[in-house]
Motif scaffolding. Structure first.
Motif, PDB file in Angstrom:
ATOM      1  N   MET A   1     -19.229-110.491 -23.327  1.00 32.11           N
ATOM      2  CA  MET A   1     -19.704-109.120 -23.479  1.00 32.11           C
ATOM      3  C   MET A   1     -18.751-108.160 -22.780  1.00 32.11           C
ATOM      4  SD  MET A   1     -23.343-107.581 -22.254  1.00 32.11           S
ATOM      5  CE  MET A   1     -22.937-106.129 -21.310  1.00 32.11           C
ATOM      6  N   ALA A   2     -18.520-107.006 -23.406  1.00 29.43           N
ATOM      7  CA  ALA A   2     -17.589-106.035 -22.806  1.00 29.43           C
ATOM      8  C   ALA A   2     -18.197-105.437 -21.542  1.00 29.43           C
ATOM      9  CB  ALA A   2     -17.270-104.935 -23.804  1.00 29.43           C
ATOM     10  N   LEU A   3     -17.456-105.511 -20.444  1.00 33.23           N
ATOM     11  CA  LEU A   3     -17.917-104.940 -19.183  1.00 33.23           C
ATOM     12  C   LEU A   3     -17.324-103.541 -19.027  1.00 33.23           C
ATOM     13  CD1 LEU A   3     -19.565-105.959 -16.738  1.00 33.23           C
ATOM     14  CD2 LEU A   3     -17.413-106.660 -15.712  1.00 33.23           C
ATOM     15  N   LEU A   4     -16.031-103.469 -19.260  1.00 31.34           N
ATOM     16  CA  LEU A   4     -15.310-102.200 -19.101  1.00 31.34           C
ATOM     17  C   LEU A   4     -14.538-101.896 -20.389  1.00 31.34           C
ATOM     18  CD1 LEU A   4     -14.272 -99.972 -16.996  1.00 31.34           C
ATOM     19  CD2 LEU A   4     -12.258-101.433 -16.811  1.00 31.34           C
ATOM     20  N   GLU A   5     -14.799-100.693 -20.909  1.00 30.20           N
ATOM     21  CA  GLU A   5     -14.054-100.265 -22.104  1.00 30.20           C
ATOM     22  C   GLU A   5     -13.379 -98.928 -21.820  1.00 30.20           C
ATOM     23  OE1 GLU A   5     -16.733-100.972 -25.785  1.00 30.20           O
ATOM     24  OE2 GLU A   5     -17.998-101.110 -24.009  1.00 30.20           O
ATOM     25  N   VAL A   6     -12.074 -98.961 -21.796  1.00 24.89           N
ATOM     26  CA  VAL A   6     -11.302 -97.732 -21.621  1.00 24.89           C
ATOM     27  C   VAL A   6     -10.761 -97.358 -22.987  1.00 24.89           C
ATOM     28  CG1 VAL A   6      -9.378 -96.646 -20.409  1.00 24.89           C
ATOM     29  CG2 VAL A   6     -10.675 -98.473 -19.292  1.00 24.89           C
ATOM     30  N   LYS A   7     -11.120 -96.141 -23.431  1.00 26.17           N
ATOM     31  CA  LYS A   7     -10.742 -95.754 -24.797  1.00 26.17           C
ATOM     32  C   LYS A   7      -9.898 -94.485 -24.810  1.00 26.17           C
ATOM     33  CE  LYS A   7     -14.954 -97.750 -26.741  1.00 26.17           C
ATOM     34  NZ  LYS A   7     -16.271 -97.436 -27.316  1.00 26.17           N
ATOM     35  N   ASP A   8      -8.687 -94.644 -25.224  1.00 27.30           N
ATOM     36  CA  ASP A   8      -7.767 -93.516 -25.447  1.00 27.30           C
ATOM     37  C   ASP A   8      -7.794 -92.517 -24.277  1.00 27.30           C
ATOM     38  OD1 ASP A   8      -5.826 -92.243 -26.915  1.00 27.30           O
ATOM     39  OD2 ASP A   8      -7.273 -90.909 -27.905  1.00 27.30           O
ATOM     40  N   LEU A   9      -7.702 -93.024 -23.061  1.00 28.67           N
ATOM     41  CA  LEU A   9      -7.889 -92.207 -21.860  1.00 28.67           C
ATOM     42  C   LEU A   9      -6.655 -91.358 -21.549  1.00 28.67           C
ATOM     43  CD1 LEU A   9      -9.979 -91.813 -19.497  1.00 28.67           C
ATOM     44  CD2 LEU A   9      -8.567 -93.433 -18.220  1.00 28.67           C
ATOM     45  N   LYS A  10      -6.904 -90.052 -21.412  1.00 26.90           N
ATOM     46  CA  LYS A  10      -5.820 -89.143 -21.017  1.00 26.90           C
ATOM     47  C   LYS A  10      -6.202 -88.473 -19.700  1.00 26.90           C
ATOM     48  CE  LYS A  10      -4.167 -88.362 -25.677  1.00 26.90           C
ATOM     49  NZ  LYS A  10      -4.093 -87.455 -26.835  1.00 26.90           N
ATOM     50  N   VAL A  11      -5.317 -88.537 -18.751  1.00 29.36           N
ATOM     51  CA  VAL A  11      -5.619 -88.034 -17.408  1.00 29.36           C
ATOM     52  C   VAL A  11      -4.485 -87.171 -16.894  1.00 29.36           C
ATOM     53  CG1 VAL A  11      -6.027 -88.693 -14.989  1.00 29.36           C
ATOM     54  CG2 VAL A  11      -7.062 -90.030 -16.834  1.00 29.36           C
ATOM     55  N   ARG A  12      -4.886 -86.061 -16.263  1.00 25.36           N
ATOM     56  CA  ARG A  12      -3.889 -85.172 -15.667  1.00 25.36           C
ATOM     57  C   ARG A  12      -4.097 -85.075 -14.164  1.00 25.36           C
ATOM     58  NH1 ARG A  12      -2.634 -79.790 -18.735  1.00 25.36           N
ATOM     59  NH2 ARG A  12      -2.318 -80.562 -20.846  1.00 25.36           N
ATOM     60  N   VAL A  13      -3.013 -84.873 -13.475  1.00 26.64           N
ATOM     61  CA  VAL A  13      -3.059 -84.520 -12.053  1.00 26.64           C
ATOM     62  C   VAL A  13      -2.243 -83.250 -11.901  1.00 26.64           C
ATOM     63  CG1 VAL A  13      -2.459 -85.204  -9.707  1.00 26.64           C
ATOM     64  CG2 VAL A  13      -3.228 -86.927 -11.328  1.00 26.64           C
ATOM     65  N   GLU A  14      -2.877 -82.206 -11.467  1.00 21.30           N
ATOM     66  CA  GLU A  14      -2.198 -80.910 -11.291  1.00 21.30           C
ATOM     67  C   GLU A  14      -1.308 -80.555 -12.486  1.00 21.30           C
ATOM     68  OE1 GLU A  14      -0.200 -81.446  -7.621  1.00 21.30           O
ATOM     69  OE2 GLU A  14      -2.038 -81.192  -6.421  1.00 21.30           O
ATOM     70  N   GLU A  15      -1.941 -80.462 -13.661  1.00 17.09           N
ATOM     71  CA  GLU A  15      -1.253 -79.989 -14.872  1.00 17.09           C
ATOM     72  C   GLU A  15      -0.281 -81.003 -15.468  1.00 17.09           C
ATOM     73  OE1 GLU A  15      -2.210 -76.977 -16.287  1.00 17.09           O
ATOM     74  OE2 GLU A  15      -3.653 -77.132 -14.653  1.00 17.09           O
ATOM     75  N   ARG A  16      -0.075 -82.133 -14.781  1.00 16.67           N
ATOM     76  CA  ARG A  16       0.866 -83.110 -15.329  1.00 16.67           C
ATOM     77  C   ARG A  16       0.094 -84.306 -15.877  1.00 16.67           C
ATOM     78  NH1 ARG A  16       3.761 -86.556 -11.833  1.00 16.67           N
ATOM     79  NH2 ARG A  16       4.910 -88.008 -13.142  1.00 16.67           N
ATOM     80  N   GLU A  17       0.353 -84.650 -17.135  1.00 16.80           N
ATOM     81  CA  GLU A  17      -0.370 -85.786 -17.717  1.00 16.80           C
ATOM     82  C   GLU A  17       0.242 -87.098 -17.237  1.00 16.80           C
ATOM     83  OE1 GLU A  17      -2.437 -85.594 -21.687  1.00 16.80           O
ATOM     84  OE2 GLU A  17      -0.869 -87.052 -22.159  1.00 16.80           O
ATOM     85  N   ILE A  18      -0.637 -87.964 -16.672  1.00 16.32           N
ATOM     86  CA  ILE A  18      -0.172 -89.246 -16.125  1.00 16.32           C
ATOM     87  C   ILE A  18      -0.506 -90.381 -17.101  1.00 16.32           C
ATOM     88  CG2 ILE A  18      -0.329 -90.845 -14.168  1.00 16.32           C
ATOM     89  CD1 ILE A  18       0.680 -88.211 -13.196  1.00 16.32           C
ATOM     90  N   LEU A  19      -1.733 -90.357 -17.635  1.00 14.16           N
ATOM     91  CA  LEU A  19      -2.127 -91.355 -18.637  1.00 14.16           C
ATOM     92  C   LEU A  19      -2.198 -90.656 -19.992  1.00 14.16           C
ATOM     93  CD1 LEU A  19      -4.983 -93.311 -16.746  1.00 14.16           C
ATOM     94  CD2 LEU A  19      -2.536 -93.830 -16.853  1.00 14.16           C
ATOM     95  N   HIS A  20      -1.510 -91.237 -20.977  1.00 14.76           N
ATOM     96  CA  HIS A  20      -1.383 -90.558 -22.277  1.00 14.76           C
ATOM     97  C   HIS A  20      -2.126 -91.295 -23.377  1.00 14.76           C
ATOM     98  CE1 HIS A  20       2.000 -88.589 -20.275  1.00 14.76           C
ATOM     99  NE2 HIS A  20       2.522 -89.776 -20.045  1.00 14.76           N
ATOM    100  N   GLY A  21      -3.358 -91.699 -23.127  1.00 12.78           N
ATOM    101  CA  GLY A  21      -4.083 -92.385 -24.193  1.00 12.78           C
ATOM    102  C   GLY A  21      -4.069 -93.889 -23.963  1.00 12.78           C
ATOM    103  N   LEU A  22      -4.774 -94.300 -22.891  1.00 12.53           N
ATOM    104  CA  LEU A  22      -4.767 -95.710 -22.519  1.00 12.53           C
ATOM    105  C   LEU A  22      -6.029 -96.392 -23.025  1.00 12.53           C
ATOM    106  CD1 LEU A  22      -3.615 -97.180 -19.200  1.00 12.53           C
ATOM    107  CD2 LEU A  22      -5.868 -97.817 -20.039  1.00 12.53           C
ATOM    108  N   THR A  23      -5.851 -97.565 -23.613  1.00 13.80           N
ATOM    109  CA  THR A  23      -6.987 -98.308 -24.147  1.00 13.80           C
ATOM    110  C   THR A  23      -6.936 -99.748 -23.652  1.00 13.80           C
ATOM    111  OG1 THR A  23      -7.084 -96.933 -26.130  1.00 13.80           O
ATOM    112  CG2 THR A  23      -8.103 -99.111 -26.269  1.00 13.80           C
ATOM    113  N   MET A  24      -8.050-100.224 -23.113  1.00 13.27           N
ATOM    114  CA  MET A  24      -8.157-101.646 -22.772  1.00 13.27           C
ATOM    115  C   MET A  24      -9.621-102.036 -22.624  1.00 13.27           C
ATOM    116  SD  MET A  24      -6.912-101.811 -18.755  1.00 13.27           S
ATOM    117  CE  MET A  24      -7.219-103.555 -18.609  1.00 13.27           C
ATOM    118  N   THR A  25      -9.908-103.285 -22.861  1.00 13.01           N
ATOM    119  CA  THR A  25     -11.280-103.793 -22.742  1.00 13.01           C
ATOM    120  C   THR A  25     -11.279-105.026 -21.850  1.00 13.01           C
ATOM    121  OG1 THR A  25     -11.849-102.995 -24.941  1.00 13.01           O
ATOM    122  CG2 THR A  25     -13.271-104.694 -24.008  1.00 13.01           C
TER     123      THR A  25
END
Lengths: 250, 434
Positions: A1-25
């Protein structure tokens, strides 16, 4: 069973994008390794999962046991079973490790609607686990991590993992600053916690740690994305050829 | 300038106050003369204000405005209320001396048990003979006012060699609202004494009252004394306390002050190291919230060589509260080999909280080791996140870190039971926040 699903995650720190669409299960019982060069976003991912302030999620989602993790405060995530073993565990002078452990455990139990653990049961458990991790009892009476060596701090993280019994453990660069003996003790502690219901995500720079904690799946991160996933042999491949081949792929 | 300022409504209000109270103030004709003189000093100076250097951060004219009239002597109902407060605040095993609205309450006190070990009189009794009890070297206006108006207090005489079998707890209880209590106590400690003195200030239902207390302590050679003051007055009260301590040779003196109440408070301590080879540990904690103003002012005077003084002060300031710490270390020309250190830290829990730290070293000797440090800051975000990531909600994580922060001062209290009592008061303050 899926415990953690990360879907197309985009994250910024102070206006700078660090994660550009991360996916993992990550499924129950699995051990995942995330490898990648400095600045690839490994630690950012672990911080966002734990709920550290300062990160802006601009797109995508993270589900934990099917629930929206990003809607929860860090302490709710902890109570639900998310545990981040810090790369640099902080020192808290004036708060004894014992007091901290009991307060944290009872806060989590309270959030789950469970009764407080009775003191004798708690003490017995702490003694057992700390013994197996080679943590002397007098260390538990000192301030949290105050005056601890790098190895002792990491073992203290493993001790907490054992006590809190999370279903997802994220180990952020657990091997940094540890010699071989310290690494072995910490890794043995982690392996002892592995169970069919509990998943581990091991973030590391080097293949070395994976000799001790053997992953089911290895992900290679570069420039804020997972660029390749595979079995444990992928880690050995990386060790031989380095990360350079993936820099272009990203 | 001061003369012109003193001729304000405040001075006249006190004049009326003194005239109306005079009949109730105890003392021989000689005492009355001392009171009149003290009152004239007060009338000339008026309430301290910001242009007086020592009171720069605690402008009583702006913060308090006027001195309230003397509280009536407590009646049966008031004493009954006070008894409840005494019960709730008594330290286990301690011998209690209770002052209610500035009047000694024998029925609530443990005089009989105490008298077996210690000489005891009330101030009222002592003033029949000794006018000197109202005299101090200070020219401070609030101390002059205290001398003029003091209705009662305790006068303790602890003979040489006494090893007190139990701590003495002086409990000040306020039951009268919108009134003032003036108390003055004296503790004379002989040579080779071991003693613990605790002072507790609490309210029993009273609101908007004022306390002006003075305590004079002398410590004989080779003694080991702990002096702990816990001020937990009502949230709208005023508490101004002046301590005078003179320490002999080879003494260990440990003083701790905690402020958890009162809208406006000031503790001013004047501690003189008058005998060689003594160690002073002077520590304190201010826990302030809402619009409270709490001032701790300590003057440590190294008058002789070879003494050690250590000061650890912590302030936790929430909402729009204002904490003041003024610490002055004086090293007289003869006081060579003095070792004096002072560290004050303020923790600001809100953007509008304010801390004023004013450390001063006045060193006239050339072979000394003295230093001070002062910091002010917010809770460490990385520590807060660590605790939250382990399951602690925000307020609980804050509470744990605040306890650790004040713990550095509280742990200077040697006695386990007393330390636990003080930690309990801090915990209740934290619970009120949540």
């Amino acid at each position: 069973m899926a415990l953690l699903e990360v879907k197309d995650l985009k994250v910024r720190v102070e206006e700078r994008e660090i994660l550009h669409g991360l996916t993992m299960t990550v499924n129950e019982g699995e051990i995942h390794a995330i490898m990648g060069p400095n600045g690839s976003g490994k630690s950012t991912l672990s911080h966002v999962i734990a709920g550290k302030p300062g990160y802006e999620v601009t797109d995508g989602q993270i589900l934990f046991k099917g629930e929206d993790l990003l809607e929860m405060a860090p302490e709710e995530r902890a109570a639900k079973g998310v545990f981040l073993a810090f790369q640099y565990p902080v020192e808290i002078p004036g708060v004894t490790t014992m007091n901290f452990l009991r307060t944290a455990l009872n806060a989590q139990r309270k959030a789950r609607g469970e009764s407080e653990l009775m003191v004798p049961d708690f003490l017995k458990k702490v003694r057992e686990v700390s013994k197996s991790l080679n943590i002397p009892q007098d260390m538990l009476k000192r301030g949290v991590n105050v005056g601890f060596s790098g190895g002792e701090k990491k073992r203290n993280e493993v001790l907490q993992m054992a006590l809190f019994e999370p279903s997802l453990c994220i180990l952020d660069e657990m091997d940094s600053g540890l010699d071989i003996d310290a690494l072995r003790i910490a890794a043995d502690g982690v392996n002892a916690l592995h169970s069919p219901k509990r998943a581990m995500v091991v973030i590391t720079h080097y293949q070395r740690l994976l000799n001790y904690i053997v992953p089911d799946i290895v992900h290679v991160m570069s420039k804020g994305r997972v660029v390749k996933s595979g079995g444990k042999e992928l880690a050995l491949e990386l060790e031989a050829s380095g990360y350079a081949q993936f820099e272009d792929a990203a | 300038m001061n003369v012109a300022v003193a001729k304000t409504g405040n001075g006249r209000a006190v004049s009326d106050l003194f005239a109306s109270a005079e009949g109730r103030l105890p003392g021989s004709p000689a005492v009355v003369a001392v009171r009149r003189e003290a009152f004239e000093t007060y009338e000339r100076l008026g309430l301290p204000h910001r242009r007086i250097e020592e009171w720069k951060y605690t402008d009583l004219r702006a913060l308090v405005g006027e001195v309230l009239s003397l509280a009536a002597s407590p009646d049966v109902a008031a004493l009954k209320r006070a008894a409840e407060a005494v019960k709730a605040n008594a330290i286990e095993g301690a011998r209690k001396l209770v002052l209610v609205d500035g009047v000694f309450a024998a029925d609530l006190s443990d005089v009989k048990a105490l008298a077996a070990e210690v000489g005891f009189k009330t101030l009222r009794e002592a003033l029949e003979k000794d006018a000197g009890l109202l005299k101090t070297a200070s020219t401070d206006a609030v101390i002059a006012l205290n001398a003029a108006m003091a209705t009662d207090g305790v006068v303790l005489d602890i003979a040489a060699g006494t090893q007190l079998s139990a701590p003495i707890q002086i409990i000040h209880v306020a039951t009268a609202s919108s009134a003032a209590a003036f108390t003055r106590s004296q503790v004379a400690i002989g040579k080779g004494v071991r003693a613990t003195i605790i002072e507790t200030f609490v309210a029993a239902g009273a609101k908007a009252y004022q306390v002006n207390d003075a305590v004079i302590v002398t410590v004989g050679d080779d003694s080991d004394v702990a002096h702990i003051r816990l001020m937990d007055d009502a949230a709208d009260a005023v508490n101004i306390t002046s301590q005078f301590v003179t320490i002999g040779a080879n003494v260990k003196f440990n003083v701790f002050n905690m402020t958890t109440g009162a809208a406006v408070s000031r503790l001013q301590g004047f501690i003189t190291l008058a005998g060689e080879g003594s160690e002073l540990s002077a520590n304190g904690v201010n826990l302030l919230q809402k619009t409270e103003h709490g001032d701790t002012t300590l003057v440590v005077d190294h008058a002789v060589p070879n003494c050690v003084s250590r000061e650890v002060f912590r302030a936790v300031i929430d909402d729009r509260a204002h904490s003041v710490f003024q610490g002055r270390i004086i090293v007289r020309p003869d006081a060579q080999k003095t070792d004096g250190k002072m560290m004050t830290r303020a923790l600001l829990l809100s953007d509008e909280a304010e801390a004023d730290n004013k450390p001063e070293l006045e060193i006239f000797a050339d072979d000394v080791s003295c230093g001070h440090g002062a910091t002010a800051g917010a809770l460490d975000e990385s520590l807060l996140f660590y605790l939250k990531a382990r399951g602690l909600p925000e307020k609980q994580a804050q509470a744990l870190l605040i306890q650790a922060f004040v713990g550095e001062a509280i742990e200077q209290i040697a006695d386990d039971g007393l330390r636990e009592h003080v930690i309990g008061i801090a915990e209740r303050w934290l619970e009120r926040r949540q």
